[in-house]
Design an enzyme around this catalytic site. Structure first.
Site, mmCIF file in Angstrom:
data_model
loop_
_atom_site.group_PDB
_atom_site.id
_atom_site.type_symbol
_atom_site.label_atom_id
_atom_site.label_comp_id
_atom_site.label_asym_id
_atom_site.label_seq_id
_atom_site.Cartn_x
_atom_site.Cartn_y
_atom_site.Cartn_z
ATOM 1 C CG HIS A 10 23.386 17.366 -3.817
ATOM 2 N ND1 HIS A 10 23.609 17.534 -2.471
ATOM 3 C CD2 HIS A 10 24.199 18.248 -4.434
ATOM 4 C CE1 HIS A 10 24.512 18.477 -2.276
ATOM 5 N NE2 HIS A 10 24.892 18.928 -3.460
ATOM 6 C CB CYS A 38 28.638 17.289 -2.886
ATOM 7 S SG CYS A 38 28.650 18.854 -3.802
ATOM 8 C CD GLU A 47 20.727 15.718 -1.300
ATOM 9 O OE1 GLU A 47 20.763 16.855 -1.811
ATOM 10 O OE2 GLU A 47 21.679 14.905 -1.416
#
Length: 385
Positions: free
Chosen positions: A354, A264, A356
């Site tokens: 992202h 990001c 995660e």
């Protein structure tokens, strides 16, 4: 922002955009006044992770899904220690949360943390307006004694813009801390916190990585004081054009040849470190359903996004940089925005989204394995002094 916590569901509320468009509804969360940049998120789930993502600092988030708050709020899913959004906009909030993990309602949590919101407006019309006109400054005003429309619009137009905003140090940790490896420790990573989400070091810890999370103001000496096998640059809010300090730190890491991974804001920092520019997107990418192609494999992933700025790098060629050859590794299939970079002559790569997956799909989890593989192939003692 001024807030009060009584009578939120009954109080009138008004949302005012800087171009003069006005939406009228009911207060949701705290009663008061707040300002920020109006953006929309297309995620149908994961509102708790969205609210607590530091990258949303100074942004008023419009949820495109009409029904929000169904699962309430729990104590396991926050991505940080507080709600970071400047304001929250929903169409039809749940009257009663229903989930076995719920501890309280979303409305109650917003009031508790002083987050001003609005409900009962046409969020589809608001989203279409932002798509056509672009993200812009906004104010939410609620209570029984509201200013006239002209006064509210004037206040919105006096609020700071997101372009030129240097915000990462405002949301990052002030003190370094360690997230220990789960199971056998394989590697040590220095993670520069520019607004990191809690799940990110956890994903690395699951792979045997001990993560030293450092403040956004960390120096090169701070990074290498932990003897890292790899260095990570996190997500975060604000305009990457202001992030001169993280860019300088990353350039020093690239000089040493230490394995490097950014996500990001970290992707934008890598872009700047390599000599590329950045620019503000018209309305950004926010949500958990964005299609991205990994050009190194051809695989298309459904991914979680939260960014309003992007890297200006050529899609159709390999670029020469001060650190060797670089190429665009990932691209958004909706609009061809750069979603990832990789160096071909040094162990460094980044993505704009992202991996995660908090909240969101798990298609991109392999990127943490890719980072581990870089550290497998570039042992610490082999890095440049």
């Amino acid at each position: 922002m001024t807030t009060s916590t009584r009578g939120a569901s009954k109080a009138p509320a008004v949302l005012v955009l800087e171009d003069g468009r006005i939406f009228r509804g009911r207060a949701y969360g705290a009663v008061g006044v707040t300002f920020g940049e109006a953006v929309f998120s297309t995620g149908m789930t994961g509102y708790q992770e969205t609210l607590t993502d530091p990258s949303y600092h100074r942004q008023v988030v419009v949820m495109t899904a009409p029904h929000i708050g169904n699962t309430g709020v729990n104590d396991e899913d926050p991505e940080s220690g507080r709600i970071w959004v400047a304001g929250y906009v929903v169409r039809d909030p749940a009257r009663v949360p229903s989930n076995w993990r719920s501890r309280r309602s979303l409305d109650d949590e917003l009031r508790k943390q002083g987050v001003v919101g609005i409900s009962g407006i046409d969020t589809r019309a608001l989203t279409r307006h932002l798509r056509e006109r672009g993200a812009m400054r906004v104010g939410i005003f609620s209570g029984n004694a509201l200013p006239d429309d002209g006064t509210m619009l004037a206040e919105v137009r006096q609020a700071p813009e997101m372009t030129g905003a240097d915000l990462s140090a405002e949301v990052a940790t002030k003190e370094a801390y360690v997230v220990p490896a789960i199971g056998t420790k394989k590697y040590t990573v220095a993670a520069v916190d520019l607004g990191i989400k809690g799940m990110t070091p956890h994903r690395m810890a699951e792979r045997g990585i001990e993560v030293h999370v450092l403040p956004a103001t960390a120096t090169v000496e701070d990074v290498y004081a932990v003897n890292p096998d790899g260095v990570f640059f996190s997500n975060g809010p604000g305009d990457p054009a202001t992030a001169d300090h993280p860019v300088a730190v990353m350039q020093a890491v690239l000089e040493r040849g230490t394995p490097l991974f950014g996500i990001c804001f970290g992707n934008q920092i890598l872009g700047r470190a390599l000599g590329f520019g950045t620019y503000k997107l018209k309305y950004g990418h926010r949500g958990i359903n964005q299609p991205v192609q990994d050009r190194t494999t051809g695989k298309v992933e459904v991914t979680a996004h939260n960014h309003g700025f992007a890297v200006d790098a050529p899609l159709d060629k390999v670029s020469e940089t001060p650190y060797g050859r670089a190429e665009v590794s990932h691209v958004c299939l909706n609009d061809q925005v750069v979603e990832g970079l990789q160096l071909l002559d040094r162990p460094a790569f980044s993505v704009q989204y992202h991996p995660e997956a908090a909240a969101g799909p798990h298609d991109a989890a392999y990127l943490f394995d890719r980072f581990t593989s870089l550290m497998d192939t570039v042992p610490m003692e082999g890095q440049r002094a």
